[in-house]
Write a protein that holds these residues in place. Structure first.
Motif, PDB file in Angstrom:
ATOM      1  N   LEU A 108      -9.639  -6.356  -2.420  1.00 55.19           N
ATOM      2  CA  LEU A 108     -10.478  -7.285  -1.815  1.00 55.19           C
ATOM      3  C   LEU A 108     -10.861  -8.533  -2.959  1.00 55.19           C
ATOM      4  O   LEU A 108     -10.910  -9.752  -2.927  1.00 55.19           O
TER       5      LEU A 108
ATOM      6  N   TYR B 160       0.873  -1.045   0.037  1.00 54.76           N
ATOM      7  CA  TYR B 160      -0.018  -0.165   0.087  1.00 54.76           C
ATOM      8  C   TYR B 160       1.015   1.357  -0.076  1.00 54.76           C
ATOM      9  O   TYR B 160       1.899   1.404   0.815  1.00 54.76           O
TER      10      TYR B 160
ATOM     11  N   ARG C 144      -6.826   4.373   1.551  1.00 50.80           N
ATOM     12  CA  ARG C 144      -6.981   2.919   2.045  1.00 50.80           C
ATOM     13  C   ARG C 144      -8.518   2.525   1.377  1.00 50.80           C
ATOM     14  O   ARG C 144      -8.518   1.292   1.141  1.00 50.80           O
ATOM     15  N   GLU C 145      -9.400   3.346   1.446  1.00 53.13           N
ATOM     16  CA  GLU C 145     -10.700   2.851   1.105  1.00 53.13           C
ATOM     17  C   GLU C 145     -10.683   2.478  -0.542  1.00 53.13           C
ATOM     18  O   GLU C 145     -11.243   1.433  -0.901  1.00 53.13           O
TER      19      GLU C 145
ATOM     20  N   LEU D 298      -6.518  -4.362   4.858  1.00 53.51           N
ATOM     21  CA  LEU D 298      -7.151  -3.775   3.424  1.00 53.51           C
ATOM     22  C   LEU D 298      -7.488  -4.959   2.478  1.00 53.51           C
ATOM     23  O   LEU D 298      -8.354  -4.793   1.496  1.00 53.51           O
TER      24      LEU D 298
ATOM     25  N   ARG E  21      -8.667  -0.777  -0.627  1.00 55.11           N
ATOM     26  CA  ARG E  21      -9.655  -2.066  -0.158  1.00 55.11           C
ATOM     27  C   ARG E  21     -10.349  -2.179  -1.252  1.00 55.11           C
ATOM     28  O   ARG E  21     -10.766  -3.511  -1.611  1.00 55.11           O
TER      29      ARG E  21
END
Length: 329
Positions: free
Chosen positions: A187, A172, A179-180, A205, A183
């Motif tokens: 994911l 990251y 971070r949003e 994350l 993620r």
């Protein structure tokens, strides 16, 4: 995409943006000399694995400029096979790395809209013809833009479907995305990963952090259980100076960091990954992979540069057999 080494099968394929890194020994605002290096998480891993005796290919896009030529020349010199495209319009990315204090290094990126951010599905198709045993990806490439993000998603899905070991390092970078955002993209990628590599603060994350615990070990165990349940074979957790751990369905392993004098931590995580994947290619068990990762990480932090101090296979025993502060004669 230009193939410099034909389409022979390789042990490891990785792709992403490599940049020119201009390093200062002090505050950039004070001026002074800059030294020129190649920087990039994926090419760092490629060099590390190649130095340990494996066949490696790096795929990427560089500008038709001196910076791009410098990157290609350096990687060729390290025995890394190249699957590259030169963009005649966009420029090779540049990064300034400032040694602000003995303990604080700051990176300043000039990579927005760079040639490296245009990596495409077509580039991946060409590179994947080399039929790698391992495909190594990082979250950095996915953060560069929509086109490179689609390339990462496509590569992970295709490699997994073909039975290739997919290694995914979260890596990251807060200067590239939130971070949003990370993620949301990372994911879905996890379901294709055979090996998931993350630092302790990156696990959240790619998994759901339980809200009812402040116990860090219990928190890690819960997040890892979720990842293993989603099909990840190995969850590798990088702990910096505290070493590293690996979780699998068969249990948990931990390895301490090799004690060395740390002078430059840039690239240490990539060095660890290179050692870990090299040992996997050699057929080592989890414990052996962890030990080699810790060893290559120690070489990285005890020498200057992103990858320049990484060991060749014949040097792996050097730190274990040479007392600190001595000269081999």
């Amino acid at each position: 995409m230009t193939a410099a080494v034909g389409l022979s099968p390789v042990d490891l394929l990785t792709f992403g943006e490599s940049m020119v890194s201009l390093r200062s020994a002090g505050p950039l605002s004070s001026g002074g000399a800059l030294t020129m290096h190649v920087a990039g998480a994926e090419s760092n891993v490629a060099v590390g694995v190649a130095r340990l005796g494996h066949s490696v290919s790096w795929a990427g896009v560089v500008g038709a400029d001196p910076h791009g030529e410098f990157i290609l020349r350096q990687l060729r010199a390290e025995g890394v096979g190249l699957q590259y495209r030169q963009d005649g319009i966009r420029r090779t990315g540049v990064m300034f790395l400032e040694q602000r204090t003995a303990d604080v290094t700051r990176a300043f990126y000039y990579r927005s809209g760079s040639a490296g951010s245009t990596l495409s599905r077509e580039d991946v198709d060409t590179a994947m013809q080399q039929k790698p045993r391992i495909l190594h990806l990082t979250g950095i490439t996915a953060a560069l833009g929509p086109e490179s993000r689609k390339a990462v998603e496509y590569a992970a899905e295709r490699a997994a479907a073909d039975g290739v070991v997919v290694s995914l390092d979260v890596n990251y970078r807060s200067k590239l995305w939130s971070r949003e955002e990370a993620r949301e993209v990372l994911l879905p990628l996890v379901r294709h990963a055979s090996i998931l590599i993350a630092s302790e603060d990156e696990l959240g994350l790619v998994s759901s952090a339980p809200a009812d615990t402040s116990d860090q070990d219990a928190l890690e165990t819960a997040m890892v259980a979720e990842l293993l349940g989603r099909g990840v074979g190995e969850v590798v957790v990088k702990r910096g100076a505290a070493g590293a751990g690996v979780h699998t369905a068969d249990g948990r392993w931990e390895a301490a960091a090799v004690p060395v004098t740390s002078i430059d931590t840039v690239g240490a995580g990539d060095a660890f990954t290179a050692g870990y994947l090299s040992a996997l290619l050699d057929g080592a068990d989890v414990s052996g992979r962890l030990q080699r990762g810790a060893l290559t990480g120690a070489f990285a932090v005890s020498t200057a540069g992103d990858w320049e101090g990484l060991p060749h296979r014949a040097e792996l025993a050097l730190l274990a057999t040479t007392p600190g502060g001595t000269t081999q004669r």
